[in-house]
Design a protein around this motif. Structure first.
Motif, PDB file in Angstrom:
ATOM      1  N   THR A 123       0.843  -1.181   0.000  1.00 11.97           N
ATOM      2  CA  THR A 123       0.000   0.000   0.000  1.00 11.97           C
ATOM      3  C   THR A 123       0.883   1.238   0.000  1.00 11.97           C
ATOM      4  N   LEU A 124       0.690   2.090  -0.995  1.00  9.21           N
ATOM      5  CA  LEU A 124       1.466   3.314  -1.097  1.00  9.21           C
ATOM      6  C   LEU A 124       0.747   4.447  -0.370  1.00  9.21           C
ATOM      7  N   SER A 125       1.509   5.316   0.243  1.00 10.05           N
ATOM      8  CA  SER A 125       0.956   6.486   0.918  1.00 10.05           C
ATOM      9  C   SER A 125       1.034   7.683  -0.020  1.00 10.05           C
ATOM     10  N   ILE A 126      -0.110   8.304  -0.281  1.00  8.30           N
ATOM     11  CA  ILE A 126      -0.151   9.463  -1.175  1.00  8.30           C
ATOM     12  C   ILE A 126      -0.866  10.616  -0.482  1.00  8.30           C
ATOM     13  N   ASN A 127      -0.813  11.778  -1.090  1.00  9.64           N
ATOM     14  CA  ASN A 127      -1.420  12.993  -0.546  1.00  9.64           C
ATOM     15  C   ASN A 127      -2.908  13.073  -0.864  1.00  9.64           C
ATOM     16  N   THR A 128      -3.653  12.062  -0.455  1.00  5.48           N
ATOM     17  CA  THR A 128      -5.075  11.941  -0.800  1.00  5.48           C
ATOM     18  C   THR A 128      -5.874  13.179  -0.425  1.00  5.48           C
ATOM     19  N   ASP A 129      -5.671  13.710   0.778  1.00  3.13           N
ATOM     20  CA  ASP A 129      -6.479  14.826   1.262  1.00  3.13           C
ATOM     21  C   ASP A 129      -6.228  16.121   0.504  1.00  3.13           C
ATOM     22  N   ASP A 130      -5.149  16.183  -0.255  1.00  4.10           N
ATOM     23  CA  ASP A 130      -4.823  17.409  -0.987  1.00  4.10           C
ATOM     24  C   ASP A 130      -5.326  17.399  -2.429  1.00  4.10           C
ATOM     25  N   LEU A 131      -5.765  16.262  -2.917  1.00 10.32           N
ATOM     26  CA  LEU A 131      -6.140  16.142  -4.328  1.00 10.32           C
ATOM     27  C   LEU A 131      -7.522  16.736  -4.583  1.00 10.32           C
ATOM     28  N   ILE A 132      -7.661  17.383  -5.718  1.00  4.11           N
ATOM     29  CA  ILE A 132      -8.911  18.018  -6.121  1.00  4.11           C
ATOM     30  C   ILE A 132      -9.667  17.117  -7.094  1.00  4.11           C
ATOM     31  N   ALA A 133     -10.961  16.957  -6.840  1.00  5.37           N
ATOM     32  CA  ALA A 133     -11.847  16.268  -7.780  1.00  5.37           C
ATOM     33  C   ALA A 133     -12.652  17.330  -8.526  1.00  5.37           C
ATOM     34  N   VAL A 134     -12.572  17.334  -9.838  1.00  7.34           N
ATOM     35  CA  VAL A 134     -13.215  18.377 -10.640  1.00  7.34           C
ATOM     36  C   VAL A 134     -13.849  17.753 -11.876  1.00  7.34           C
ATOM     37  N   SER A 135     -14.921  18.368 -12.351  1.00  3.71           N
ATOM     38  CA  SER A 135     -15.583  17.854 -13.547  1.00  3.71           C
ATOM     39  C   SER A 135     -14.869  18.326 -14.806  1.00  3.71           C
ATOM     40  N   VAL A 136     -14.671  17.385 -15.734  1.00  2.00           N
ATOM     41  CA  VAL A 136     -14.263  17.714 -17.099  1.00  2.00           C
ATOM     42  C   VAL A 136     -15.163  16.901 -18.015  1.00  2.00           C
ATOM     43  N   GLY A 137     -15.366  17.360 -19.210  1.00  2.29           N
ATOM     44  CA  GLY A 137     -16.296  16.621 -20.054  1.00  2.29           C
ATOM     45  C   GLY A 137     -16.175  16.952 -21.517  1.00  2.29           C
ATOM     46  N   GLY A 138     -16.949  16.233 -22.271  1.00  3.54           N
ATOM     47  CA  GLY A 138     -16.992  16.423 -23.706  1.00  3.54           C
ATOM     48  C   GLY A 138     -18.094  15.560 -24.288  1.00  3.54           C
ATOM     49  N   ALA A 139     -18.069  15.421 -25.584  1.00  2.00           N
ATOM     50  CA  ALA A 139     -19.072  14.626 -26.286  1.00  2.00           C
ATOM     51  C   ALA A 139     -18.401  13.467 -26.998  1.00  2.00           C
ATOM     52  N   ILE A 140     -19.184  12.415 -27.244  1.00  2.06           N
ATOM     53  CA  ILE A 140     -18.656  11.299 -28.035  1.00  2.06           C
ATOM     54  C   ILE A 140     -18.285  11.827 -29.415  1.00  2.06           C
ATOM     55  N   ALA A 141     -17.033  11.625 -29.789  1.00  2.03           N
ATOM     56  CA  ALA A 141     -16.487  12.201 -31.017  1.00  2.03           C
ATOM     57  C   ALA A 141     -16.834  11.360 -32.232  1.00  2.03           C
ATOM     58  N   HIS A 142     -17.042  12.019 -33.353  1.00  3.04           N
ATOM     59  CA  HIS A 142     -17.297  11.330 -34.618  1.00  3.04           C
ATOM     60  C   HIS A 142     -15.972  10.983 -35.276  1.00  3.04           C
ATOM     61  N   PRO A 143     -15.800   9.748 -35.814  1.00  2.00           N
ATOM     62  CA  PRO A 143     -14.602   9.477 -36.616  1.00  2.00           C
ATOM     63  C   PRO A 143     -14.543  10.450 -37.788  1.00  2.00           C
ATOM     64  N   GLY A 144     -13.343  10.856 -38.162  1.00  3.35           N
ATOM     65  CA  GLY A 144     -13.262  11.839 -39.236  1.00  3.35           C
ATOM     66  C   GLY A 144     -11.991  11.731 -40.039  1.00  3.35           C
ATOM     67  N   PHE A 145     -11.944  12.487 -41.126  1.00  2.00           N
ATOM     68  CA  PHE A 145     -10.762  12.600 -41.964  1.00  2.00           C
ATOM     69  C   PHE A 145     -10.501  14.085 -42.190  1.00  2.00           C
ATOM     70  N   ALA A 146      -9.244  14.418 -42.361  1.00  2.00           N
ATOM     71  CA  ALA A 146      -8.897  15.802 -42.669  1.00  2.00           C
ATOM     72  C   ALA A 146      -9.515  16.218 -43.996  1.00  2.00           C
ATOM     73  N   GLY A 147      -9.865  17.506 -44.107  1.00  4.64           N
ATOM     74  CA  GLY A 147     -10.525  17.988 -45.320  1.00  4.64           C
ATOM     75  C   GLY A 147      -9.655  17.873 -46.551  1.00  4.64           C
TER      76      GLY A 147
END
Length: 292
Positions: A2-26
């Protein structure tokens, strides 16, 4: 251990996006790419919802060009997408916010591309059939800023506390040792070298199939924990004798020179502070109990 880490200092934050469409360069207008021997090919590549490839399955042999297992997520613009790609950590929980699969839970399993294009998220195959391109995904991002007590020289990159706690580890004489399926020699480092290690992937070159077979690298699976020898990924990816980087196989193989399986780097250290031992079972499908 078991490793000891700085758990109490870590920030939980939302990040997001949308399911991406496969694509090709124009441009150029034709969609073909070139294999390592100069042969033109047209195969599915990253993006979209991949219904039949999952973490834990083979990384080689698919009719694909570095396909993502599961679902590919991208931010609404370059700035938002950069935030998603940097802060999302392998092992973080992702939630579907819109569409028929609303409320379904997934897990971040990798990051894509030389220029940090997409985040790869595993959802069970039955959930994927209810999803659509454009569905909004939110990731509860936590892990950026992890420090491991007694191993401060080891830099963590896109690694969640949950996954870190489940890796097979040992501490010997101040060296953190991590169980890996295989070690990739530095001369097989491919696309991604020289670019940022805060997102995206570092590819293993796979043109020399005889060498891969000799080194036992041709049987790697998606989700395998692997190491790059003599590779320093603290600020970008580069050759440095004695350095070690450890990551997870996030994408399949492809025919292009320099683009074998893509690996998301999780940990790195410059001078012998990080090492490995063989653990053929080290795969995040098992470690994170991912549903098929």
């Amino acid at each position: 251990m078991t490793l000891s880490i700085n758990t109490d200092d870590l920030i939980a934050v939302s990040v997001g996006g949308a399911i991406a469409h496969p694509g090709f360069a124009g441009l150029p207008a034709e969609p073909y790419r070139l294999a390592a021997d100069g042969t033109p090919f047209l195969l599915p590549t990253f993006g979209g919802i991949v219904y039949n490839v999952s973490v834990g399955e083979r990384a080689f042999g698919w009719a694909a060009d570095c396909i993502h297992p599961g679902v590919s997520v991208k931010g609404a613009d370059d700035v938002k997408n950069r935030g998603l790609n940097v802060f999302a950590c392998v092992g973080n929980t992702a939630t579907v916010m819109t569409g028929q699969a609303q409320g379904a839970k997934g897990v971040v399993t990798g990051k894509s591309g030389r220029f940090s294009e997409q985040v790869i998220v595993h959802f069970p195959k039955d959930v994927r059939t209810k999803m659509a391109v454009g569905d909004q995904i939110v990731v509860k991002a936590i892990g950026t800023g992890i420090e491991i007590s007694g191993h401060e020289a080891v830099a963590c990159k896109g690694l969640s506390p949950d996954l870190l706690g489940k890796l097979s580890t040992r501490s010997e004489n101040g060296v953190l040792k991590v169980g890996v399926v295989a070690t990739i020699p530095p001369h097989l480092v491919g696309a991604g070298a020289g670019l940022t290690s805060e997102g995206g992937s570092l590819h293993m070159q796979s043109t020399d199939r005889a060498l891969l077979a000799e080194l036992g690298l041709d049987t790697l699976k998606l989700g395998d924990i692997v190491a790059f020898g003599d590779t320093d990924s603290r600020y970008n990816h580069g050759y440095l004798r004695g350095a070690t980087s450890i990551g997870v196989v996030g994408q399949t193989d492809g025919p292009r020179a320099g683009y074998g399986p893509g690996i998301t780097v999780l940990m790195t250290a410059p001078g012998g502070q990080l090492s490995t031992f063989e653990d053929r079972s080290a795969n995040i499908a098992t470690l994170l109990s991912l549903e098929p």
